[in-house]
Design a protein around this motif. Structure first.
Motif, PDB file in Angstrom:
ATOM      1  N   HIS A   1       0.730  -1.233  -0.016  1.00 57.50           N
ATOM      2  CA  HIS A   1      -0.100   0.008  -0.195  1.00 57.50           C
ATOM      3  C   HIS A   1       0.969   1.207   0.076  1.00 57.50           C
ATOM      4  O   HIS A   1       0.521   2.165  -0.839  1.00 57.50           O
ATOM      5  CB  HIS A   1      -1.068   0.120   1.231  1.00 57.50           C
ATOM      6  CG  HIS A   1      -1.637   1.420   1.298  1.00 57.50           C
ATOM      7  ND1 HIS A   1      -2.749   1.412   0.361  1.00 57.50           N
ATOM      8  CD2 HIS A   1      -1.620   2.303   2.135  1.00 57.50           C
ATOM      9  CE1 HIS A   1      -3.222   2.817   0.757  1.00 57.50           C
ATOM     10  NE2 HIS A   1      -2.456   3.447   1.941  1.00 57.50           N
ATOM     11  N   LYS A   2       1.836   1.284   0.935  1.00 62.16           N
ATOM     12  CA  LYS A   2       2.574   2.451   1.003  1.00 62.16           C
ATOM     13  C   LYS A   2       3.533   2.704  -0.267  1.00 62.16           C
ATOM     14  O   LYS A   2       3.600   3.977  -0.650  1.00 62.16           O
ATOM     15  CB  LYS A   2       3.667   2.366   2.147  1.00 62.16           C
ATOM     16  CG  LYS A   2       2.887   2.777   3.502  1.00 62.16           C
ATOM     17  CD  LYS A   2       3.990   2.533   4.687  1.00 62.16           C
ATOM     18  CE  LYS A   2       3.298   2.668   5.960  1.00 62.16           C
ATOM     19  NZ  LYS A   2       4.118   2.952   6.987  1.00 62.16           N
ATOM     20  N   LEU A   3       4.258   1.707  -0.660  1.00 62.12           N
ATOM     21  CA  LEU A   3       4.747   1.894  -2.166  1.00 62.12           C
ATOM     22  C   LEU A   3       3.881   2.320  -3.176  1.00 62.12           C
ATOM     23  O   LEU A   3       4.332   3.278  -4.197  1.00 62.12           O
ATOM     24  CB  LEU A   3       5.431   0.573  -2.391  1.00 62.12           C
ATOM     25  CG  LEU A   3       6.146   0.471  -3.921  1.00 62.12           C
ATOM     26  CD1 LEU A   3       6.990   1.442  -3.922  1.00 62.12           C
ATOM     27  CD2 LEU A   3       6.728  -0.850  -4.078  1.00 62.12           C
TER      28      LEU A   3
ATOM     29  N   LEU B   1      17.344  -3.426  -4.258  1.00 65.35           N
ATOM     30  CA  LEU B   1      16.914  -2.249  -3.742  1.00 65.35           C
ATOM     31  C   LEU B   1      15.659  -2.414  -2.678  1.00 65.35           C
ATOM     32  O   LEU B   1      14.768  -3.234  -3.065  1.00 65.35           O
ATOM     33  CB  LEU B   1      16.307  -1.208  -4.840  1.00 65.35           C
ATOM     34  CG  LEU B   1      15.719  -0.072  -4.499  1.00 65.35           C
ATOM     35  CD1 LEU B   1      16.637   0.853  -3.752  1.00 65.35           C
ATOM     36  CD2 LEU B   1      14.991   0.627  -5.803  1.00 65.35           C
ATOM     37  N   TYR B   2      15.672  -1.780  -1.416  1.00 69.34           N
ATOM     38  CA  TYR B   2      14.506  -2.045  -0.740  1.00 69.34           C
ATOM     39  C   TYR B   2      13.647  -0.913  -0.404  1.00 69.34           C
ATOM     40  O   TYR B   2      14.127   0.262  -0.322  1.00 69.34           O
ATOM     41  CB  TYR B   2      15.366  -2.588   0.922  1.00 69.34           C
ATOM     42  CG  TYR B   2      16.055  -3.539   0.654  1.00 69.34           C
ATOM     43  CD1 TYR B   2      15.527  -4.894   0.956  1.00 69.34           C
ATOM     44  CD2 TYR B   2      17.614  -3.607   0.627  1.00 69.34           C
ATOM     45  CE1 TYR B   2      16.190  -5.996   0.948  1.00 69.34           C
ATOM     46  CE2 TYR B   2      18.403  -4.586   0.465  1.00 69.34           C
ATOM     47  CZ  TYR B   2      17.744  -5.801   0.633  1.00 69.34           C
ATOM     48  OH  TYR B   2      18.561  -6.996   0.631  1.00 69.34           O
ATOM     49  N   PHE B   3      12.399  -1.048  -0.468  1.00 71.00           N
ATOM     50  CA  PHE B   3      11.377  -0.011   0.121  1.00 71.00           C
ATOM     51  C   PHE B   3      11.173  -0.305   1.677  1.00 71.00           C
ATOM     52  O   PHE B   3      10.803  -1.348   1.841  1.00 71.00           O
ATOM     53  CB  PHE B   3      10.153   0.110  -0.854  1.00 71.00           C
ATOM     54  CG  PHE B   3       9.130   0.690  -0.446  1.00 71.00           C
ATOM     55  CD1 PHE B   3       9.491   2.226  -0.459  1.00 71.00           C
ATOM     56  CD2 PHE B   3       7.855   0.655   0.618  1.00 71.00           C
ATOM     57  CE1 PHE B   3       8.454   3.145  -0.363  1.00 71.00           C
ATOM     58  CE2 PHE B   3       7.123   1.553   1.047  1.00 71.00           C
ATOM     59  CZ  PHE B   3       7.280   2.720   0.409  1.00 71.00           C
ATOM     60  N   ILE B   4      11.399   0.761   2.529  1.00 71.33           N
ATOM     61  CA  ILE B   4      11.103   0.393   3.828  1.00 71.33           C
ATOM     62  C   ILE B   4       9.551   0.777   4.333  1.00 71.33           C
ATOM     63  O   ILE B   4       8.993   1.907   4.108  1.00 71.33           O
ATOM     64  CB  ILE B   4      11.897   1.570   4.487  1.00 71.33           C
ATOM     65  CG1 ILE B   4      13.548   1.614   4.147  1.00 71.33           C
ATOM     66  CG2 ILE B   4      11.581   1.375   6.148  1.00 71.33           C
ATOM     67  CD1 ILE B   4      14.376   2.495   4.995  1.00 71.33           C
ATOM     68  N   ASN B   5       8.760  -0.046   4.684  1.00 76.69           N
ATOM     69  CA  ASN B   5       7.392  -0.238   5.020  1.00 76.69           C
ATOM     70  C   ASN B   5       7.391   0.109   6.429  1.00 76.69           C
ATOM     71  O   ASN B   5       6.774   0.868   6.874  1.00 76.69           O
ATOM     72  CB  ASN B   5       6.705  -1.478   4.802  1.00 76.69           C
ATOM     73  CG  ASN B   5       5.496  -1.436   3.915  1.00 76.69           C
ATOM     74  OD1 ASN B   5       5.401  -0.467   3.405  1.00 76.69           O
ATOM     75  ND2 ASN B   5       4.700  -2.564   4.139  1.00 76.69           N
ATOM     76  N   ALA B   6       8.397  -0.471   7.273  1.00 78.95           N
ATOM     77  CA  ALA B   6       8.350  -0.183   8.606  1.00 78.95           C
ATOM     78  C   ALA B   6       9.796  -0.570   9.094  1.00 78.95           C
ATOM     79  O   ALA B   6      10.452  -1.371   8.629  1.00 78.95           O
ATOM     80  CB  ALA B   6       7.294  -0.891   9.468  1.00 78.95           C
ATOM     81  N   GLY B   7      10.374   0.354  10.059  1.00 78.86           N
ATOM     82  CA  GLY B   7      11.682   0.135  10.555  1.00 78.86           C
ATOM     83  C   GLY B   7      12.540   1.016  10.317  1.00 78.86           C
ATOM     84  O   GLY B   7      12.413   2.005   9.285  1.00 78.86           O
TER      85      GLY B   7
ATOM     86  N   CYS C   1      14.089   6.058   7.257  1.00 75.61           N
ATOM     87  CA  CYS C   1      12.628   5.528   8.137  1.00 75.61           C
ATOM     88  C   CYS C   1      11.683   5.712   6.994  1.00 75.61           C
ATOM     89  O   CYS C   1      11.802   6.219   5.753  1.00 75.61           O
ATOM     90  CB  CYS C   1      12.472   6.469   9.032  1.00 75.61           C
ATOM     91  SG  CYS C   1      12.172   8.266   8.693  1.00 75.61           S
ATOM     92  N   PRO C   2      10.641   4.609   7.271  1.00 74.43           N
ATOM     93  CA  PRO C   2       9.616   4.705   6.210  1.00 74.43           C
ATOM     94  C   PRO C   2       9.089   6.086   5.789  1.00 74.43           C
ATOM     95  O   PRO C   2       8.773   6.792   6.860  1.00 74.43           O
ATOM     96  CB  PRO C   2       8.826   3.687   7.000  1.00 74.43           C
ATOM     97  CG  PRO C   2       8.978   4.062   8.414  1.00 74.43           C
ATOM     98  CD  PRO C   2      10.436   4.204   8.584  1.00 74.43           C
ATOM     99  N   PRO C   3       8.290   6.084   4.759  1.00 69.62           N
ATOM    100  CA  PRO C   3       8.541   5.245   3.731  1.00 69.62           C
ATOM    101  C   PRO C   3       9.772   5.814   2.890  1.00 69.62           C
ATOM    102  O   PRO C   3       9.780   6.888   2.856  1.00 69.62           O
ATOM    103  CB  PRO C   3       7.365   5.349   2.881  1.00 69.62           C
ATOM    104  CG  PRO C   3       6.852   6.768   3.155  1.00 69.62           C
ATOM    105  CD  PRO C   3       7.331   7.120   4.574  1.00 69.62           C
ATOM    106  N   GLY C   4      10.444   4.879   2.129  1.00 69.03           N
ATOM    107  CA  GLY C   4      11.547   5.248   1.490  1.00 69.03           C
ATOM    108  C   GLY C   4      12.486   4.254   0.972  1.00 69.03           C
ATOM    109  O   GLY C   4      12.073   2.954   1.490  1.00 69.03           O
ATOM    110  N   PHE C   5      13.379   4.594   0.002  1.00 68.93           N
ATOM    111  CA  PHE C   5      14.200   3.489  -0.668  1.00 68.93           C
ATOM    112  C   PHE C   5      15.460   3.295  -0.004  1.00 68.93           C
ATOM    113  O   PHE C   5      15.878   4.449   0.406  1.00 68.93           O
ATOM    114  CB  PHE C   5      14.308   3.823  -2.048  1.00 68.93           C
ATOM    115  CG  PHE C   5      13.098   3.481  -2.729  1.00 68.93           C
ATOM    116  CD1 PHE C   5      12.639   2.198  -3.255  1.00 68.93           C
ATOM    117  CD2 PHE C   5      12.241   4.750  -3.266  1.00 68.93           C
ATOM    118  CE1 PHE C   5      11.356   2.099  -3.972  1.00 68.93           C
ATOM    119  CE2 PHE C   5      10.913   4.330  -3.874  1.00 68.93           C
ATOM    120  CZ  PHE C   5      10.481   3.065  -4.186  1.00 68.93           C
ATOM    121  N   ILE C   6      16.146   2.416   0.045  1.00 67.86           N
ATOM    122  CA  ILE C   6      17.686   2.154   0.656  1.00 67.86           C
ATOM    123  C   ILE C   6      18.172   0.850   0.218  1.00 67.86           C
ATOM    124  O   ILE C   6      17.600   0.059  -0.292  1.00 67.86           O
ATOM    125  CB  ILE C   6      17.294   1.997   2.148  1.00 67.86           C
ATOM    126  CG1 ILE C   6      18.881   2.108   2.880  1.00 67.86           C
ATOM    127  CG2 ILE C   6      16.794   0.587   2.679  1.00 67.86           C
ATOM    128  CD1 ILE C   6      19.369   3.759   3.055  1.00 67.86           C
TER     129      ILE C   6
END
Length: 197
Positions: free
Chosen positions: A10-12, A55-61, A80-85
């Protein structure tokens, strides 16, 4: 560890849709290519010398990027969420990383490989445009961060970080926050005491 139901796309999808039009086919493709991953705190996503494959999308954490300078670990990014790392230079060039990427908390992530990301971009010019816009945002963020390190006092940098991410203090160890804003932990402790008093 986070429970499996905590992860959704959903967030992505919301982030993509805020920047570019997203049709049903593209939405389905994103959901199929971004794989949910649950990782406990202190899990290393990328090690120095390793090629960043995802590549990671941060949903939580909270996730930290760090590098070694003169034998000392320096925090270069706190996400921190939401974002790519990821280790971006390693991921884009598929060369060994010079930094490490670590989960500071239990983290709910969505992971995509480089070939799958290329597939996503090839699918739709809207998704290619999304990638370009995220890249531009990243450049602006890095430019602002360099400016802040040059212009703002340590206290101003700390207060700005708290304004932007109020929950960071409960989730990220103080030594990593201090390193991120370019000061020693004892200096951050002094700033915190001054703010409280």
């Amino acid at each position: 560890m986070l429970n499996e139901p905590a992860i959704s796309h959903h967030k992505l999808l919301q982030l993509v849709n805020e920047l570019v039009p997203l049709d049903a086919e593209s939405q389905t493709l994103i959901q199929s290519l971004f794989r949910p991953v649950f990782l406990p705190r202190h899990t290393r996503l990328v090690e120095p010398g390793q090629i960043a494959r995802q590549l990671y999308f941060i949903n939580a954490g909270y996730v930290r990027v760090s590098t070694l300078e003169d034998g000392e670990e320096v925090t270069t990014h706190l996400n921190c969420p939401p974002g790519f790392i990821t280790s971006f230079e390693s991921f884009t060039r598929q060369e060994p990383a010079t930094n490490s990427v670590e989960c500071l908390t239990d983290s709910a992530l969505l992971a995509i490989t480089r070939p799958d990301l290329d597939l996503l971009y090839a699918h739709s010019h809207h998704l290619t445009e999304f990638g370009r816009l995220i890249f531009e945002q990243s450049i602006r963020y890095n430019e602002q961060r360099i400016k802040d390190l040059m212009v703002l006092t340590a206290e101003q940098r700390y207060l700005k970080l708290l304004r932007q991410h109020p929950s960071i203090i409960q989730n990220v160890p103080l030594q990593h926050i201090a390193s991120f804003i370019g000061i020693k932990p004892e200096s951050l402790s002094r700033i915190r005491r001054q703010i409280i008093s």
